[in-house]
Design a protein around this motif. Structure first.
Motif, PDB file in Angstrom:
ATOM      1  N   GLY A 240      57.513  38.944 -35.610  1.00 35.86           N
ATOM      2  CA  GLY A 240      58.545  38.658 -34.749  1.00 35.86           C
ATOM      3  C   GLY A 240      59.192  37.297 -34.714  1.00 35.86           C
ATOM      4  O   GLY A 240      59.990  36.897 -34.098  1.00 35.86           O
ATOM      5  N   LYS A 241      58.646  36.413 -35.726  1.00 38.21           N
ATOM      6  CA  LYS A 241      59.113  35.277 -35.938  1.00 38.21           C
ATOM      7  C   LYS A 241      59.898  34.905 -37.286  1.00 38.21           C
ATOM      8  O   LYS A 241      60.069  33.799 -37.532  1.00 38.21           O
ATOM      9  CB  LYS A 241      58.024  33.970 -35.981  1.00 38.21           C
ATOM     10  CG  LYS A 241      57.393  33.906 -34.473  1.00 38.21           C
ATOM     11  CD  LYS A 241      56.375  32.857 -34.302  1.00 38.21           C
ATOM     12  CE  LYS A 241      55.833  32.744 -32.843  1.00 38.21           C
ATOM     13  NZ  LYS A 241      54.950  31.758 -32.783  1.00 38.21           N
ATOM     14  N   THR A 242      60.145  36.035 -37.703  1.00 37.91           N
ATOM     15  CA  THR A 242      60.589  36.152 -39.341  1.00 37.91           C
ATOM     16  C   THR A 242      62.117  36.997 -39.330  1.00 37.91           C
ATOM     17  O   THR A 242      62.039  37.753 -38.696  1.00 37.91           O
ATOM     18  CB  THR A 242      59.636  36.578 -40.273  1.00 37.91           C
ATOM     19  OG1 THR A 242      58.357  35.749 -40.149  1.00 37.91           O
ATOM     20  CG2 THR A 242      60.117  36.307 -41.756  1.00 37.91           C
ATOM     21  N   LEU A 243      62.932  36.176 -40.084  1.00 31.05           N
ATOM     22  CA  LEU A 243      63.990  37.118 -40.406  1.00 31.05           C
ATOM     23  C   LEU A 243      64.315  37.235 -41.883  1.00 31.05           C
ATOM     24  O   LEU A 243      64.030  36.213 -42.530  1.00 31.05           O
ATOM     25  CB  LEU A 243      65.442  36.369 -39.920  1.00 31.05           C
ATOM     26  CG  LEU A 243      65.558  36.147 -38.402  1.00 31.05           C
ATOM     27  CD1 LEU A 243      66.699  35.510 -38.142  1.00 31.05           C
ATOM     28  CD2 LEU A 243      65.890  37.877 -37.717  1.00 31.05           C
ATOM     29  N   TYR A 244      64.564  38.377 -42.265  1.00 31.52           N
ATOM     30  CA  TYR A 244      64.762  39.102 -43.859  1.00 31.52           C
ATOM     31  C   TYR A 244      65.996  38.044 -44.343  1.00 31.52           C
ATOM     32  O   TYR A 244      67.062  38.143 -43.674  1.00 31.52           O
ATOM     33  CB  TYR A 244      64.739  40.246 -43.897  1.00 31.52           C
ATOM     34  CG  TYR A 244      65.034  40.658 -45.647  1.00 31.52           C
ATOM     35  CD1 TYR A 244      63.961  40.539 -46.272  1.00 31.52           C
ATOM     36  CD2 TYR A 244      66.180  41.332 -45.834  1.00 31.52           C
ATOM     37  CE1 TYR A 244      64.000  40.914 -47.514  1.00 31.52           C
ATOM     38  CE2 TYR A 244      66.231  41.802 -47.279  1.00 31.52           C
ATOM     39  CZ  TYR A 244      65.282  41.586 -48.224  1.00 31.52           C
ATOM     40  OH  TYR A 244      65.278  41.972 -49.425  1.00 31.52           O
ATOM     41  N   ALA A 245      65.745  37.436 -45.512  1.00 38.94           N
ATOM     42  CA  ALA A 245      66.840  36.778 -46.272  1.00 38.94           C
ATOM     43  C   ALA A 245      67.195  35.478 -45.428  1.00 38.94           C
ATOM     44  O   ALA A 245      68.298  34.989 -45.830  1.00 38.94           O
ATOM     45  CB  ALA A 245      67.828  37.905 -46.541  1.00 38.94           C
ATOM     46  N   TYR A 246      66.425  35.086 -44.518  1.00 34.08           N
ATOM     47  CA  TYR A 246      66.915  33.804 -43.837  1.00 34.08           C
ATOM     48  C   TYR A 246      67.048  32.672 -44.826  1.00 34.08           C
ATOM     49  O   TYR A 246      67.887  31.856 -44.435  1.00 34.08           O
ATOM     50  CB  TYR A 246      65.872  33.462 -42.477  1.00 34.08           C
ATOM     51  CG  TYR A 246      66.142  32.460 -41.815  1.00 34.08           C
ATOM     52  CD1 TYR A 246      67.185  32.664 -40.821  1.00 34.08           C
ATOM     53  CD2 TYR A 246      65.592  31.218 -41.781  1.00 34.08           C
ATOM     54  CE1 TYR A 246      67.594  31.561 -39.681  1.00 34.08           C
ATOM     55  CE2 TYR A 246      65.602  30.260 -40.916  1.00 34.08           C
ATOM     56  CZ  TYR A 246      66.817  30.422 -39.896  1.00 34.08           C
ATOM     57  OH  TYR A 246      67.068  29.179 -39.114  1.00 34.08           O
ATOM     58  N   ASN A 247      66.124  32.595 -45.428  1.00 32.97           N
ATOM     59  CA  ASN A 247      66.273  31.527 -46.510  1.00 32.97           C
ATOM     60  C   ASN A 247      67.420  31.327 -47.337  1.00 32.97           C
ATOM     61  O   ASN A 247      67.962  30.492 -47.987  1.00 32.97           O
ATOM     62  CB  ASN A 247      65.082  31.454 -47.412  1.00 32.97           C
ATOM     63  CG  ASN A 247      64.753  32.736 -48.265  1.00 32.97           C
ATOM     64  OD1 ASN A 247      65.185  33.920 -47.800  1.00 32.97           O
ATOM     65  ND2 ASN A 247      64.903  32.494 -49.549  1.00 32.97           N
ATOM     66  N   LEU A 248      67.972  32.479 -47.657  1.00 38.08           N
ATOM     67  CA  LEU A 248      69.452  32.580 -48.347  1.00 38.08           C
ATOM     68  C   LEU A 248      70.757  32.430 -47.576  1.00 38.08           C
ATOM     69  O   LEU A 248      71.630  31.961 -47.907  1.00 38.08           O
ATOM     70  CB  LEU A 248      69.378  33.927 -49.000  1.00 38.08           C
ATOM     71  CG  LEU A 248      68.315  34.415 -50.026  1.00 38.08           C
ATOM     72  CD1 LEU A 248      68.558  35.820 -50.425  1.00 38.08           C
ATOM     73  CD2 LEU A 248      68.289  33.444 -51.110  1.00 38.08           C
TER      74      LEU A 248
END
Length: 618
Positions: A240-248
């Protein structure tokens, strides 16, 4: 830890605040200072001032105030240390390392470096399996979905065969205990044996904001359930605290000043990045959480949530809109894009409809529109009871917004929509004793009451003795001049919040005017008497009230009533709102001190002092 203060002062000394702000605001020099349109709220006339000499900016419209760090934090939704790093980069400087005293370290579990290492090793192993003969079905699937080799490489896509991961990683020296902790294997308690968690699946690595692999998502290739399987929560990964591809997506959003776009699945994100929409992210199979929204706001003030236009998509949008209410703040909102039914970003791009998709993204709906659509579901205004229920329900909805400034303007906007929905508005009228339907002497565009802003100029000083009668004076003015109510509906609703025993009278007055235009003062009062308010009307419409507030009389002109209303409102309800907000901000400063809250407290306190001086005639 190392003292950052000297370094921060170096940044302040070497970077003028106008230099930092100029790329975002067109500044015009006025004497020693600059002015421009505020970047934190919409306005037509400049109220945003920048002073290089004093080293701060201030907006007289919305109250935004701060130095170079606050500006970057607010404008680009960055934490403090990230703003320091960005400003340091402008000067080619390196931020001093901060060494924490062990006694000051937060008492919370930390992920062991070996967890990141084992997740990286697993990712490399899955990638290698994709290149082998057993990975052919996975390669065929990616090809059918139109993924290019460079895209597969960028997103580090892989394949998990029936077995083999545990043996391969243990051969590299990783223990069974660490494999279990990382969520890469599971344990069959009945057989007291372990097994690879991901089997016969396409593998999508999930990264943290720093680009480290912290989890995996796996899509099954053959028939079976679940279709998608994610890693369990671990010391390095909380779903619930992570988004996919947020680092990109985050660097792309900041570099291009583009909004982050939230879509549903892994393939949607990958297809969008391949198609040039590089700010796409996705939650991990669950509804968007408050923590994930906070991540979005680090990259952009107004991210776009993209949903399928079918019933399920609309429901998901409504859940997200309602979840956002309690964490909305000034400069933080959401926008919504609804795709054609049974379409998703991946299918639109594969079908060559990228332009259609971009057109939809270019015209998103604001959050307030989605909230209004939620509110209006199965809503009817055919009876007085339904209208009363609508006004009550709208109050409940707005109260979910915790930020007082944001709540105020949402209440104002939604109350206006409700007024329009419940009855005809906008007729022209003249003097208030002529009722609706006559020629209007002034319009909203030229002289709107705008009663909720506690900064009206004092046109003619009202006796201080009036202040304790403020609520009665305001009510009496409206009862004798019903034409003011159309513009003052929002203010009357706020007045009813603190009007005590006159609350029901306020609500009834507002409803009657909305339901029965045009209304003369006498007709309004007769209808209120029929509803049982005769005794309260007797308390409000008294000679004593008219003695201290002659403008409240029915015989006064509309302009006289308007001027008197503004001043009494400013000195009673609006003043108390300002004082209450000052106390709330002071409490926030005590609970958790930061410079932004401190500056807001000082600004509010100065406003309160100014009001006191104005009252004394200073």
């Amino acid at each position: 830890m190392s003292d950052l203060a000297p370094f921060l002062q170096t940044l302040r000394d070497r970077l003028s605040i106008s230099e930092v702000i100029r790329p975002h605001v067109k500044l015009t020099r006025k004497g020693k200072e600059y002015s421009g349109l505020c970047p934190f709220h919409k306005e037509k006339s400049p109220s945003f001032t920048v002073s290089d000499e004093k080293g701060f900016y201030h907006c007289f419209g919305c109250g935004a105030h701060g130095d170079i760090f606050e500006f970057v934090m607010h404008k680009q939704n960055m934490p403090f240390m990230e703003s320091v790093e960005l400003l340091s980069h402008l000067l080619g400087l390196e931020v001093p390392k901060r060494q924490m005293d062990a006694s000051l370290e937060p008492a919370q579990p930390k992920a062991d470096a070996s967890l990141y290492a084992i997740m990286e090793a697993a990712c490399s192993w899955y990638q290698h399996q994709l290149t082998l003969s057993q990975g052919a079905p996975a390669r065929d699937y990616f090809e059918q979905r139109g993924l290019l080799p460079e895209t597969i490489s960028q997103f580090r896509l892989g394949y998990a065969p029936d077995h083999g991961l545990q043996a391969a990683l243990q051969k590299q020296g990783y223990s069974e205990k660490l494999l279990l902790e990382a969520g890469l294997i599971g344990r069959a308690e009945e057989r007291n044996s372990t097994y690879d968690r991901f089997r016969n699946r396409l593998m999508f690595p999930i990264w943290d904001a720093k680009g480290r692999v912290i989890a995996f998502g796996g899509r099954i290739l053959k028939e079976g359930e679940p279709k998608y399987l994610n890693s369990p929560d671990t010391p390095t990964f909380i779903k619930g605290k992570t988004l996919y591809a947020y680092n990109l997506a985050l660097p792309a959003a900041r570099q291009g000043n583009e909004p982050l776009i939230v879509v549903e699945g892994y393939m949607d994100v990958i297809a969008m990045h391949q198609g040039g929409l590089k700010t796409a992210v996705a939650p991990l199979g669950t509804a968007l959480t408050g923590e994930q929204m906070a991540l979005l706001w680090r990259g952009t003030e107004d991210p776009i949530l993209c949903f399928d236009g079918d019933t399920a998509g609309v429901r998901a949008a409504h859940r997200a809109a309602q979840k956002a209410l309690e964490i909305l703040k000034v400069g933080r909102t959401l926008r919504f894009c609804f795709l054609p039914s049974s379409s998703d970003p991946d299918s639109l791009i594969r079908e060559g409809r990228l332009g259609e998709f971009q057109h939809c993204l270019n015209k998103p709906q604001p959050l307030v529109d989605v909230l209004w659509s939620i509110f209006m579901q199965k809503r009817s205004f055919s009876t007085p009871e339904q209208k009363a229920m609508a006004r009550r329900d709208l109050g409940y909805l707005v109260k979910e917004i915790l930020d007082p400034d944001v709540r105020h303007f949402y209440r104002e906007d939604l109350n206006g929509r409700l007024q329009n929905a419940m009855g005809p508005k906008g007729r022209e009228y003249g003097r208030s004793d002529q009722g609706y339907g006559q020629r209007r002497l002034f319009t909203k565009n030229s002289n709107n009451l705008n009663l909720t802003t506690p900064t009206f100029p004092v046109v003619s000083r009202v006796s201080p003795n009036k202040n304790h009668l403020g609520h009665k004076i305001l009510l009496a003015t409206l009862l004798n001049h019903p034409t003011l109510i159309e513009d003052a509906a929002e203010s009357l609703t706020q007045l009813s919040d603190e009007a005590g025993k006159y609350d029901e009278l306020c609500q009834a007055t507002l409803s009657l005017v909305a339901e029965n235009p045009p209304l003369l003062a006498a007709d309004l009062q007769d209808m209120l008497k029929e509803q049982g308010f005769a005794s309260l009307l007797t308390e409000v419409l008294t000679p004593q009230i008219y003695a201290v507030a002659p403008f409240a009389k029915e015989t006064s002109t509309r302009e006289e009533a308007l001027t008197g209303w503004k001043e009494v409102w400013n000195r009673t309800v609006a003043k108390r709102y300002l004082v209450a907000e000052t106390y709330r901000t002071a409490s926030a400063v005590r609970d958790q001190f930061d410079e932004e809250t401190w500056e807001r407290f000082k600004f509010l306190k100065n406003q309160v002092v100014s009001k006191k001086d104005e009252k004394k005639g200073v």
